[in-house]
Write a protein that holds these residues in place. Sequence first.
Motif, mmCIF file in Angstrom:
data_model
loop_
_atom_site.group_PDB
_atom_site.id
_atom_site.type_symbol
_atom_site.label_atom_id
_atom_site.label_comp_id
_atom_site.label_asym_id
_atom_site.label_seq_id
_atom_site.Cartn_x
_atom_site.Cartn_y
_atom_site.Cartn_z
ATOM 1 N N GLY A 1 0.850 -1.205 -0.019
ATOM 2 C CA GLY A 1 -0.084 0.076 0.122
ATOM 3 C C GLY A 1 0.680 1.171 0.017
ATOM 4 N N GLY A 2 2.162 0.888 0.425
ATOM 5 C CA GLY A 2 3.011 2.269 0.328
ATOM 6 C C GLY A 2 3.569 2.564 -1.036
ATOM 7 N N CYS A 3 4.176 1.792 -1.584
ATOM 8 C CA CYS A 3 4.783 1.970 -3.050
ATOM 9 C C CYS A 3 4.253 1.168 -4.202
ATOM 10 N N GLY A 4 3.240 0.244 -3.936
ATOM 11 C CA GLY A 4 2.817 -0.257 -5.105
ATOM 12 C C GLY A 4 3.519 -1.707 -5.615
ATOM 13 N N TYR B 1 8.088 -7.477 5.472
ATOM 14 C CA TYR B 1 8.073 -5.893 5.028
ATOM 15 C C TYR B 1 8.505 -5.751 3.411
ATOM 16 N N CYS B 2 7.829 -4.758 2.891
ATOM 17 C CA CYS B 2 8.267 -4.227 1.587
ATOM 18 C C CYS B 2 9.761 -4.087 1.335
ATOM 19 N N ALA B 3 10.374 -4.789 0.365
ATOM 20 C CA ALA B 3 11.827 -4.541 0.097
ATOM 21 C C ALA B 3 12.000 -2.859 -0.477
HETATM 22 ZN ZN LIG Z 1 6.173 -0.724 -0.650
#
Ligand SMILES: [Zn+2]
Length: 126
Positions: free
Chosen positions: A26-29, A38-40
């Motif tokens: 949701g932060g960077c797609g 966690y998103c890398a």
């Molecule tokens: Zn992200």
Amino acid sequence: MTERVINLKSFFEEARAGRLTGIRCGGCGELAIPPKEYCAGCQQRDWHLVPLSGAGTIASFTVIRVAPRGRGGEVPYAVAVVRLEEGVSLLGRIVDIPFETLRAGLPVRFRPVQMEAETLIGFGPA
Ligand SMILES: [Zn+2]
């Protein structure tokens, strides 16, 4: 921690039902599969489940002839890294495709492989 568990559970529940899902940040797609904590890309943990088509092509593959522990009855079998249409890659078991026809670029489609108590990610003919 709990969010990660929920995502993994959903991922395999969906897979068992024949639906491949990824998670989108949701932060960077960024799209991730299978789920991670966690998103890398942006280090956030704001994942949303997204359905994937399950269609892709083989990026690389290996035929397993010496079984890992507990998989003695299953060899030989092939595993492949499959690049999905959506642009993410995923490791899966190849089913119903003769080893000699496997090659990079071969179109394949997701299908769940039900073992005794677990569901494996598998890919069969497109
Ligand atoms: Zn992200």
